[in-house]
Design a protein around this motif. Sequence first.
Motif, PDB file in Angstrom:
ATOM      1  N   SER A   5       9.327   8.712  -7.028  1.00 53.47           N
ATOM      2  CA  SER A   5      10.414   8.825  -6.031  1.00 53.47           C
ATOM      3  C   SER A   5      10.948   7.532  -5.426  1.00 53.47           C
ATOM      4  O   SER A   5      11.735   7.393  -4.496  1.00 53.47           O
ATOM      5  N   GLY A   6      10.504   6.289  -5.943  1.00 54.04           N
ATOM      6  CA  GLY A   6      10.700   5.007  -5.591  1.00 54.04           C
ATOM      7  C   GLY A   6       9.892   4.568  -4.323  1.00 54.04           C
ATOM      8  O   GLY A   6       9.085   5.163  -3.792  1.00 54.04           O
ATOM      9  N   PRO A   7      10.063   3.280  -4.194  1.00 57.85           N
ATOM     10  CA  PRO A   7       8.964   2.506  -3.250  1.00 57.85           C
ATOM     11  C   PRO A   7       9.202   2.874  -1.725  1.00 57.85           C
ATOM     12  O   PRO A   7       9.967   2.278  -1.284  1.00 57.85           O
ATOM     13  N   SER A   8       8.738   3.860  -1.359  1.00 54.35           N
ATOM     14  CA  SER A   8       8.921   4.171   0.002  1.00 54.35           C
ATOM     15  C   SER A   8       8.637   3.034   0.921  1.00 54.35           C
ATOM     16  O   SER A   8       9.411   3.083   2.121  1.00 54.35           O
ATOM     17  N   VAL A   9       7.579   2.102   0.546  1.00 50.00           N
ATOM     18  CA  VAL A   9       7.385   0.927   1.677  1.00 50.00           C
ATOM     19  C   VAL A   9       8.635   0.013   1.667  1.00 50.00           C
ATOM     20  O   VAL A   9       8.592  -0.907   2.346  1.00 50.00           O
ATOM     21  N   ALA A  10       9.691   0.233   0.576  1.00 48.37           N
ATOM     22  CA  ALA A  10      10.576  -0.907   0.537  1.00 48.37           C
ATOM     23  C   ALA A  10      11.829  -0.275   0.828  1.00 48.37           C
ATOM     24  O   ALA A  10      12.840  -0.816   0.546  1.00 48.37           O
ATOM     25  N   ALA A  11      12.157   0.714   1.863  1.00 45.07           N
ATOM     26  CA  ALA A  11      13.387   1.146   2.059  1.00 45.07           C
ATOM     27  C   ALA A  11      13.990   0.008   2.939  1.00 45.07           C
ATOM     28  O   ALA A  11      13.105  -0.777   3.626  1.00 45.07           O
ATOM     29  N   LEU A  34       5.051  -6.827   1.160  1.00 50.42           N
ATOM     30  CA  LEU A  34       5.376  -5.535   0.591  1.00 50.42           C
ATOM     31  C   LEU A  34       4.036  -4.986  -0.339  1.00 50.42           C
ATOM     32  O   LEU A  34       3.706  -3.720  -0.346  1.00 50.42           O
ATOM     33  N   SER A  35       3.674  -6.097  -1.198  1.00 53.09           N
ATOM     34  CA  SER A  35       2.550  -5.873  -2.019  1.00 53.09           C
ATOM     35  C   SER A  35       1.206  -5.302  -1.370  1.00 53.09           C
ATOM     36  O   SER A  35       0.550  -4.472  -1.619  1.00 53.09           O
ATOM     37  N   GLU A  36       0.921  -6.255  -0.200  1.00 54.71           N
ATOM     38  CA  GLU A  36      -0.088  -6.087   0.620  1.00 54.71           C
ATOM     39  C   GLU A  36       0.025  -4.838   1.359  1.00 54.71           C
ATOM     40  O   GLU A  36      -1.034  -4.024   1.418  1.00 54.71           O
ATOM     41  N   LEU A  37       1.132  -4.202   1.853  1.00 57.07           N
ATOM     42  CA  LEU A  37       1.353  -2.760   2.575  1.00 57.07           C
ATOM     43  C   LEU A  37       0.956  -1.778   1.448  1.00 57.07           C
ATOM     44  O   LEU A  37       0.313  -0.679   1.657  1.00 57.07           O
ATOM     45  N   ALA A  38       1.487  -1.765   0.222  1.00 59.48           N
ATOM     46  CA  ALA A  38       1.191  -0.998  -1.052  1.00 59.48           C
ATOM     47  C   ALA A  38      -0.172  -0.915  -1.189  1.00 59.48           C
ATOM     48  O   ALA A  38      -0.901   0.230  -1.257  1.00 59.48           O
ATOM     49  N   PHE A  39      -0.776  -2.016  -1.353  1.00 58.33           N
ATOM     50  CA  PHE A  39      -2.589  -2.105  -1.280  1.00 58.33           C
ATOM     51  C   PHE A  39      -2.932  -1.157  -0.191  1.00 58.33           C
ATOM     52  O   PHE A  39      -3.877  -0.349  -0.377  1.00 58.33           O
ATOM     53  N   LYS A  40      -2.788  -1.683   1.282  1.00 55.66           N
ATOM     54  CA  LYS A  40      -3.097  -0.928   2.374  1.00 55.66           C
ATOM     55  C   LYS A  40      -2.793   0.560   2.341  1.00 55.66           C
ATOM     56  O   LYS A  40      -3.647   1.638   2.637  1.00 55.66           O
ATOM     57  N   GLN A  41      -1.630   0.984   1.561  1.00 55.01           N
ATOM     58  CA  GLN A  41      -1.433   2.282   1.526  1.00 55.01           C
ATOM     59  C   GLN A  41      -2.079   3.353   0.071  1.00 55.01           C
ATOM     60  O   GLN A  41      -1.712   4.169  -0.202  1.00 55.01           O
ATOM     61  N   ARG A  42      -2.817   2.246  -0.452  1.00 55.94           N
ATOM     62  CA  ARG A  42      -3.260   2.650  -1.707  1.00 55.94           C
ATOM     63  C   ARG A  42      -2.470   3.312  -2.765  1.00 55.94           C
ATOM     64  O   ARG A  42      -2.379   4.310  -3.356  1.00 55.94           O
TER      65      ARG A  42
END
Length: 181
Positions: A5-11, A34-42
Amino acid sequence: MADGSGPSVAARDDLAGVVDLFGWLTRTELSRALSELAFKQRAEVDEDAIDAAIDLAVAEYALVPAPADALSGGDAGDLADAETEHAEESTALAVGPAAFSTLPEGAEDLPHILDVPDRGVDREALADAVLDRLREEAIEAIGEGDDDRLETLADVTYDVEAWAPVDVDPVRTRILAEVDE
């Protein structure tokens, strides 16, 4: 960060919220955040999606390239001397006029994760640079007959006007005259 559905963290407003935490970030630093956030959000990190989200946020004026004279703190002075081949990665980005900054989940920890010094942005210098960019893009869109881009830029003129004390009326008038033809 790929779930179909696309990268939600990157809105775009989330991107602006992340940048706002620091004052300004280089494109590379924002991508890392953004990579760190993705990692935190698994979530899986999708570098192409991150790049596309940053490109879209810049195109829509949620994030704006900031000139070196608008930046303070950290390595702002070094950005003016960045090598041409790495210019895009070292472009400083600041929150733009079309942003409604929001913090994605976990972003409050980013200042502790990233090694970024205190930074600031001179809003007047940034506003002048944004107005210059808006003029250039309007001329380009008029030359190309790109009505969709002109409509986007017309909307941006209202955002810029509310965001900074600059006179965008001449640009808006020219854009609207072209769109109305």
